[in-house]
Design an enzyme around this catalytic site. Structure first.
Site, mmCIF file in Angstrom:
data_model
loop_
_atom_site.group_PDB
_atom_site.id
_atom_site.type_symbol
_atom_site.label_atom_id
_atom_site.label_comp_id
_atom_site.label_asym_id
_atom_site.label_seq_id
_atom_site.Cartn_x
_atom_site.Cartn_y
_atom_site.Cartn_z
ATOM 1 N N GLU A 290 -3.574 -2.657 4.632
ATOM 2 C CA GLU A 290 -4.554 -2.600 3.428
ATOM 3 C C GLU A 290 -5.855 -2.921 4.168
ATOM 4 O O GLU A 290 -6.736 -3.640 3.309
ATOM 5 C CB GLU A 290 -3.986 -3.517 2.363
ATOM 6 N N GLU B 223 4.433 -0.310 0.650
ATOM 7 C CA GLU B 223 4.264 -0.966 -0.674
ATOM 8 C C GLU B 223 4.190 -0.042 -1.843
ATOM 9 O O GLU B 223 3.311 0.867 -1.718
ATOM 10 C CB GLU B 223 3.119 -1.926 -0.681
#
Length: 367
Positions: free
Chosen positions: A181, A286
């Site tokens: 991320e 995710e």
């Protein structure tokens, strides 16, 4: 069995007690490999666009069920809930409070590696922070300074220790979501403060970890879906240091539709086209629910998307509000997920690089 494996882990640590950083590790390779990077996604409609659709197929899958070794049995329990599904992927993270966390706790690394070795079709996915403290709310200026220090080689030894431990414990083919991320603002291991320095630092870490004999690591470039704080293409460090192009994809923002998640700038369609142009698989380390409550349509569409594209693996985040097994807030989504994944056999041989531990066959698993 736990004591036997810990004895093995202690013996394996002898391989990593003395470590040195390989000479000649580059800190300025970004310039030499500029042609491998891409700061823009080609506009829609521009030719040629790569073929990204695949015939529907099973994808190796798993779930994040907790980071520490005592969570490993939850994989088996969740698989039983899914009527014997073959959950081939174990997903965990290193803490990022200090550099000792990034070097890896021997017990945690050892037992997760043993879970992987118990079945040759399994894969271990490990989230690795690039900077510490990884969740310290550091300002951009401080992150930029840390990136500069990383590019001077100040942190090389920590990643070398991690790599040697993984190889010694049997995790030499681990998939590493390094600096996951990075296009957001949540973590210190982020790109926006200095994209050029971030890319160079990624390259340096990969070079250091690949220098360890016996490793077959795969590095997964794993941004969040969409624009976020910076286009993730501006952070892409180069095809030679990336093996998989991932994306964390949650059901957000509120009111969003799956079609918007596909077509938005730097969304799902841009991801699969960006990867296809480079001959790489995609992943979804995710994914899950977030801003739209119990949303079975998102679950159905997300699973269908992963099964019709060149997906290396997917792991749902299985705690509230995201998940379906450990979270009781999403009964309709849970029912759909269970229907879609029940009895899934995954892929019999999903990993392209065969690997065996340097010390021979794996000991009998205890989990």
């Amino acid at each position: 069995m736990r004591l036997a494996r810990l004895t093995l882990a202690a013996a394996a640590l002898l391989l990593v007690t003395t470590v040195t950083v390989p000479s000649g590790t580059p800190s300025d390779q970004a310039e030499r490999h500029a042609a491998l990077s891409s700061d823009t996604v080609q506009p829609r409609g521009a030719a040629p666009r790569p073929a990204v659709q695949r015939t529907r197929h099973e994808t190796p899958f798993g779930a994040f069920v907790g980071s520490w070794d005592n969570y490993i049995p939850n994989i088996r329990r969740m698989a039983q809930w899914l009527n014997g599904a073959n959950m081939q992927v174990g997903h965990t993270y290193l803490a990022g409070n200090g550099w000792a966390d990034v070097e890896g706790d021997p017990v945690v690394l050892g037992l997760w590696s043993q879970w992987r070795l118990a079945d040759p079709s399994r894969k271990l996915v490990l989230g690795v922070p690039m900077l510490v403290p990884n969740e310290g709310n550091l300002p951009d200026g401080e992150v930029a300074k840390l990136l500069a220090r990383g590019n001077r080689g100040e942190f090389d030894l920590h990643f070398l220790k991690l790599a040697r431990k993984l190889v010694a414990f049997g995790g030499g083919d681990t998939v590493l979501t390094l600096g996951w991320e990075m296009n957001g603002i949540t973590y210190s291991s982020r790109c926006r403060p200095d994209p050029a320095a971030w890319k160079a630092y990624w390259r340096r870490i990969v070079t250091v970890m690949r220098s360890v004999p016996g490793q077959h690591f795969r590095f997964d470039f794993d941004p969040t879906r969409g624009l976020d704080a910076i286009p993730w293409t501006r952070c892409y460090p180069g095809d030679d240091v990336v093996d998989i192009i991932g994306m964390d994809s949650y059901d957000q923002p509120a009111g969003g539709t799956f079609d918007e998640y596909v077509s938005e700038p730097y969304g799902l369609q841009d991801q699969v086209e960006f990867a296809a142009k480079r001959g790489k698989q995609v992943s979804y380390p995710e994914w899950g629910l977030f801003d739209n409550g119990d949303n079975p349509e998102f679950v159905r569409r997300m699973v269908d998307w992963m099964r019709t594209h060149d997906t290396a693996y997917q792991t749902v985040t299985d705690y509230c509000p995201h998940g379906f097994w450990e979270c009781d807030r999403n009964p309709r989504s849970s029912a759909v997920f269970k229907q879609l994944m029940s009895g899934s056999k995954g892929e019999p041989s999903p990993w392209s690089v065969p690997w065996s531990p340097p010390w021979g066959s794996a000991p009998a698993p205890g989990h």
